[in-house]
Design an enzyme around this catalytic site. Structure first.
Site, PDB file in Angstrom:
ATOM      1  N   CYS A  59       0.817  -1.215   0.000  1.00 41.17           N
ATOM      2  CA  CYS A  59       0.000   0.000   0.000  1.00 41.17           C
ATOM      3  C   CYS A  59       0.857   1.276   0.000  1.00 41.17           C
ATOM      4  CB  CYS A  59      -0.937   0.003   1.200  1.00 41.17           C
ATOM      5  SG  CYS A  59      -0.085   0.148   2.779  1.00 41.17           S
ATOM      6  N   ALA A  62       3.072   1.891   2.974  1.00 41.44           N
ATOM      7  CA  ALA A  62       4.318   1.114   2.898  1.00 41.44           C
ATOM      8  C   ALA A  62       5.340   1.810   2.009  1.00 41.44           C
ATOM      9  CB  ALA A  62       4.028  -0.290   2.376  1.00 41.44           C
ATOM     10  N   ARG A  93      12.113  -3.689   6.713  1.00 35.63           N
ATOM     11  CA  ARG A  93      12.961  -3.481   5.540  1.00 35.63           C
ATOM     12  C   ARG A  93      14.399  -3.390   6.041  1.00 35.63           C
ATOM     13  NH1 ARG A  93      11.663  -2.089   0.606  1.00 35.63           N
ATOM     14  NH2 ARG A  93      13.223  -0.498   0.450  1.00 35.63           N
ATOM     15  N   HIS A 194       5.443   6.569  -2.677  1.00 29.84           N
ATOM     16  CA  HIS A 194       6.724   7.170  -3.057  1.00 29.84           C
ATOM     17  C   HIS A 194       6.507   8.627  -3.471  1.00 29.84           C
ATOM     18  CE1 HIS A 194       7.618   2.824  -4.528  1.00 29.84           C
ATOM     19  NE2 HIS A 194       7.865   2.931  -3.235  1.00 29.84           N
TER      20      HIS A 194
END
Lengths: 542, 459
Positions: A59, A62, A93, A194
């Site tokens: 999503c 994330a 991550r 992003h």
């Protein structure tokens, strides 16, 4: 395995689309194409996943909190929402970080959440968020606090930007506090996150510190490198060795101040085009820093990227130094490569991951003599496949329109033209400069290779069943599915806790890890001896 | 230092959770749904929920975790997720062909207020649910309860949708498995078999999340409670809920629906909790305890006696879920160890009551449950006065390194060590496994840290 068999990849699309309900089948058919590098076909990408399809995608939260902002160590990242989102993005991550001293801030091992309860959903969560920020400041005294919105936040109307502004005022603007509207339902994948992250980096961090720091004359930013498994450490060391100042990395091993200072660089080098091209563009529009596409995955690609930087700065000493580093490192790389080639040559791979890795890692596989049969992105756009030339033709749909496009204009006081257009044209001829350009994954893949966007579980299952690649590259959710089928899966999100894989050193690590995976003894033991051959009953003569 | 900003000074936090000892409901629902044979869990919310839950479960089990998602977009968030769920149901039955879809909600679909019963009825009306297939659901808003609540809700949904009351009582005892490892479930079933008790376990993740590597991927692995067995739970003569937080709801639901009486006991972690489990099953299945189990118990007692000097008085900090922490602390106390700091994000009066009882002879012990009962608080307590051992999920490794303290991994998730889904920690054998891990953690530490002249050949 892969050496002799004839691979008819063009049968794949017909084999899978019939399985879907007809409307979905027609939709999926547009996302599955046979490549032709000379006449690049159109692929459907950055389109909603069909509900019910088992997808690799995550999503917006994330993409924003996890990917782009996650690797910066000195921001207190507060997730505003129920506990889950903060929990799942806590250390999952592998963005490593190395504070310079024991005293420097590092909040990466911490998870911060407002842990919204039902009363906060009913009556609003802004007060709780404010209080959470106060408590974070009291306990940690950070220079920056970021607030990330989760799904219910947008629905109930909590305004994280207003709260951030009010809290900054409460602290006399001495702490930089900013919010992200990165609710998970926005966009169609991590990619929206992003973009949202890029916007806020520009609005709240970039350009706040004009001081020119560092020891080297030639100053670059590295964009879209997240220090998974220590990749950024390798690249930092390599730049240092070449005498190039790395001003800011977005965002592997980064700090708030490096972002604030990024506009003092003279060149932006873009690794992951998908996740960070917006920052690259904004740095150019505002401050005149040109950006070029590079790739530090693969020894050859790394050498090429370094040569681009050297050519750009056009300094004989720098060029000589870069060549010296390349020569020295390539010698080691070549020894490692030759050692593993017998184990890897002629093997086949499939790569379905990310928004750049499915492209970049083909470089490493090429160096190993491994043929990429099929590849695709989890959250790429058409330009990541077909090249930036298609951007003007991409239809903006409702899901993309929801993501803020910020207006960026020339910073009159600080804009500086680094290099003339003529000089860039010359560079394009000299070193394949890729200024403002990304030619995409398809241009580098063979004719007939399969390119599939947003691969579904069913399609992966069929790919492996039909073509049995020697290695499959994807993420944690896919790993054990492929391996149950007897095909080793290399995770290219977290490297199976291996790496670093960037730069020359990383290439050597990758060669060895792939050779290991392709020659592991255990894959020969999937069947018990009594399943492999007929059991002969013993007869005893007494 | 990794957690360099953690200081011993506590403040009265009212809003900020730091390093939680819990996560959200849906991941628990997804985990439990994998324990029903032929079932595909479905996350009704944004893609990220499903992706995060699958990733977390996969990292922990190192096994395929299959689940689908309604893939909400901004449009569905505004207009409701009905169309997404109906389409999901059609897609899933067409492409993945499960026997059951177990849908669970998320904070997103709950905030919107999607009516799951109505949406599933619509899917049925539209002919999206093939003959003989089922779509079930449970409500798991992430802003209520924790992953444990989600697990409990999913298990209750199994009862609600499948258990059938008939007039024919069978000589079978239901074992409702609380949140534990597949290996633990396997061990409990082995013990039941040893007792020759007829049981139905649900959910049952053994042979699902510890499946063999044999060259074939099974979308629906061999294990899991079958629907036939699940339906038959309504005919059983008794139910034992193993772990109150994760199974009591299901036990009550089954009693209300099918008049099956129940008892809720602790997960059999350690000597005493296993004793209680054996006694309970023996009593309700009306079977004698065989000598083989008495021998197993005796071997554990022997191991504990041999190890006493390495355990006595050792201070332990723990974090995790109440159903695990309660019997675990009881076990530690029975080993003459001192659980001194315990936190869980899952709240409930029972935890406080049981902990007060178990820790009554350890006045220095501190425990807290619910909001802000997090690992940061526990670490602050450790900074105030240290401990000899940490027991909890992988997130403890940062504290273990900073404080140079032996660490035994237990709970969820364990992302950095293998074996937990293979080696049980329940039953007498499981207690022995756990005890050996604890001892080895102490002894390896001692051998590494002590002065050279103190290195001993023998224990």
């Amino acid at each position: 395995m892969g050496k002799t068999k004839k691979i008819e990849l063009d049968k794949f699309r017909d084999a899978v689309v019939g399985k879907y309900p007809s409307k979905i089948g027609r939709k999926r058919a547009k996302a599955i194409v046979n490549n032709d590098p000379d006449n690049i076909p159109q692929i459907q990408a950055n389109i909603r996943t069909v509900p019910g399809i088992i997808t690799q995608r995550g999503c917006t939260y994330a993409g924003c909190k996890g990917v782009v902002l996650g690797p910066t160590r000195d921001i207190v990242n507060i997730t505003h929402g129920p506990i889950g989102c903060a929990f799942y993005s806590w250390l999952t991550r592998r963005n490593q970080t190395k504070p310079e001293t024991e005293m420097d801030e590092n909040f990466i091992p911490y998870a911060f959440s407002t842990d919204m309860q039902d009363s906060n959903i009913v009556f609003g969560g802004e007060d709780k968020l404010k209080q959470a920020i106060r408590e974070a400041v009291e306990l940690f005294n950070p220079k920056a606090v970021a607030v990330f919105s989760t799904c219910p936040v947008g629905l109930i109307g909590d305004d994280v930007h207003r709260v951030a502004k009010q809290m900054m005022e409460e602290y006399d603007n001495k702490i930089n506090i900013f919010g992200f509207s990165c609710e998970g339902y926005r966009g169609v994948s991590q990619s929206a996150g992003h973009h949202i992250a890029n916007n806020q980096l520009y609005k709240h961090l970039i350009g706040r510190d004009d001081s020119v720091k560092g020891k080297f004359k030639y100053r670059v930013n590295l964009l879209g490198e997240y220090n998974i498994g220590g990749d950024a450490f390798v690249l930092e060391e390599m730049f240092e060795k070449c005498g190039i100042e790395l001003v800011a990395t977005f965002s592997g091993n980064s700090t708030v101040n490096s972002f604030e200072n990024a506009h003092t660089a003279d060149l932006s080098m873009v690794m992951c085009h998908r996740s960070i091209n917006y920052v690259a563009e904004m740095l150019e529009t505002s401050f005149g820093i040109p950006w070029i596409k590079v790739n530090f995955i693969g020894a050859g690609a790394t050498a090429k990227a370094l040569r681009k930087a050297a050519a750009y700065f056009d300094d004989a000493e720098l060029k000589a130094k870069v060549e010296e580093v390349i020569a020295e490192e390539m010698a080691k790389v070549e020894v490692a490569r030759q050692a593993v080639l017998p184990k890897t040559t002629g093997k086949t791979a499939m790569l379905f991951v990310g928004g750049s890795r499915a492209h970049h890692y083909q470089e490493l596989f090429n160096e190993l003599g491994v043929k990429t049969l099929a590849a695709g992105y989890e959250f790429g756009h058409r330009d990541d496949y077909e090249g930036r030339r298609v951007i003007p033709t991409i239809q903006i749909d409702a899901d993309s329109r929801n993501i803020e496009e910020i207006k960026v204009s020339k910073d009159q006081a600080r804009y500086k033209e680094r290099v003339s257009k003529e000089r860039i044209e010359a560079l394009e001829k000299d070193v394949d400069f890729e200024y403002n350009e990304y030619t995409g994954l398809m241009a580098d893949m063979e004719k007939g290779a399969l390119v599939i966007d947003d691969l579904s579980h069913y399609e992966m299952d069929k790919l492996i069943e039909m073509y049995k690649p020697d290695i499959f590259c994807a993420g944690i959710k896919e790993k054990y599915v492929a391996q149950k089928m007897g095909v080793p899966l290399k995770q290219l999100h977290n490297y199976d806790s291996g790496g670093p894989y960037a730069g020359f050193k990383g290439a050597i690590n990758f060669y060895n890890d792939i050779a290991m995976m392709m020659s592991s003894s255990i894959w020969k033991e999937l069947k018990a001896p009594w399943e492999r051959e007929e059991v002969i009953e013993a007869v005893y003569a007494y | 230092m990794l957690l360099r900003h953690t200081t011993p000074k506590e403040i009265d936090r009212k809003a900020l959770t730091i390093n939680p000892a819990k996560t959200c409901q849906p991941v628990g629902a997804m985990y439990a749904a994998l324990g029903l044979h032929g079932c595909l869990p479905h996350s009704h919310g944004s893609q990220g929920c499903c992706s995060y839950h699958r990733s977390t479960l996969t990292r922990h089990f190192k096994e395929p975790v299959m689940a689908a998602t309604s893939s909400f977009t901004e449009g569905s968030s505004v207009f409701g997720g009905s169309a997404n769920l109906v389409q999901s149901i059609n897609t899933i039955f067409t492409v993945y062909n499960p026997d059951v879809i177990a849908a669970h909600t998320t904070c997103l679909s709950e905030t919107i207020g999607d009516d799951m019963t109505a949406i599933i009825a619509k899917a049925a009306d539209d002919g999206m649910i093939p003959e003989g297939k089922k779509v079930i659901y449970c409500n798991t808003p992430s802003y209520v309860g924790t992953h444990v609540t989600g697990y409990a809700n999913q298990v209750s949904a199994f009862v609600k949708f499948f258990s059938k009351p008939t007039l024919k009582r069978k000589n079978v005892v239901n074992l409702v498995a609380g949140w534990m490892e597949p290996s633990d479930m396997r061990e409990i079933k082995r013990l039941a078999k040893e007792l020759e008790a007829r049981t139905i376990m649900f959910p049952d993740m053994s042979d699902v999340l510890d499946a063999p590597l044999d060259g074939k991927f099974q979308m629906y692995p061999a294990g899991g409670t079958t629907i036939t067995d699940m339906e038959a739970t309504g005919d059983s003569k008794f139910t034992i809920g193993i772990g109150p937080y994760s199974t009591e709801d299901a036990c009550i639901t089954l009693e209300n629906k099918c008049k099956v009486k129940f008892e809720v006991i602790d997960i059999p972690i350690g000597l005493k909790a296993t004793d209680r489990f054996i006694m309970s099953l023996s009593r309700h299945a009306n079977v004698p305890v065989p000598d083989s189990i008495t021998l197993e118990r005796g071997r554990l007692v022997d191991l504990i006696a041999d190890s006493a000097k390495n355990l006595y008085g050792k201070r332990v900090a723990l974090w995790g879920d109440p159903d695990t922490l309660i019997p675990l602390c009881e076990f530690l106390v029975s080993l003459d160890m001192k659980p001194v700091y315990i936190v869980t994000g899952t709240s409930g009066k029972l935890f406080d009551e049981r902990m007060s009882e178990i820790l009554k002879n350890i006045p220095e012990a501190k425990f807290k449950c619910g909001e802000r009962a997090d690992m940061f608080l526990m670490h602050q307590w450790i900074k105030q006065e240290g401990v000899d051992l940490l027991i909890g999920n992988t997130y403890g490794k940062y504290i273990a390194r900073d404080e140079d303290t032996p660490f035994v991994r237990y709970g969820f998730p364990i992302a950095d060590r293998p074996g937990h889904n293979y080696m049980p920690k329940t039953g007498y054998q499981g207690a022995a496994n756990l005890l050996v891990q604890i001892l080895n953690a102490f002894l390896d530490y001692e051998d590494r840290k002590c002065p050279e002249e103190k290195v001993e050949f023998q224990l």
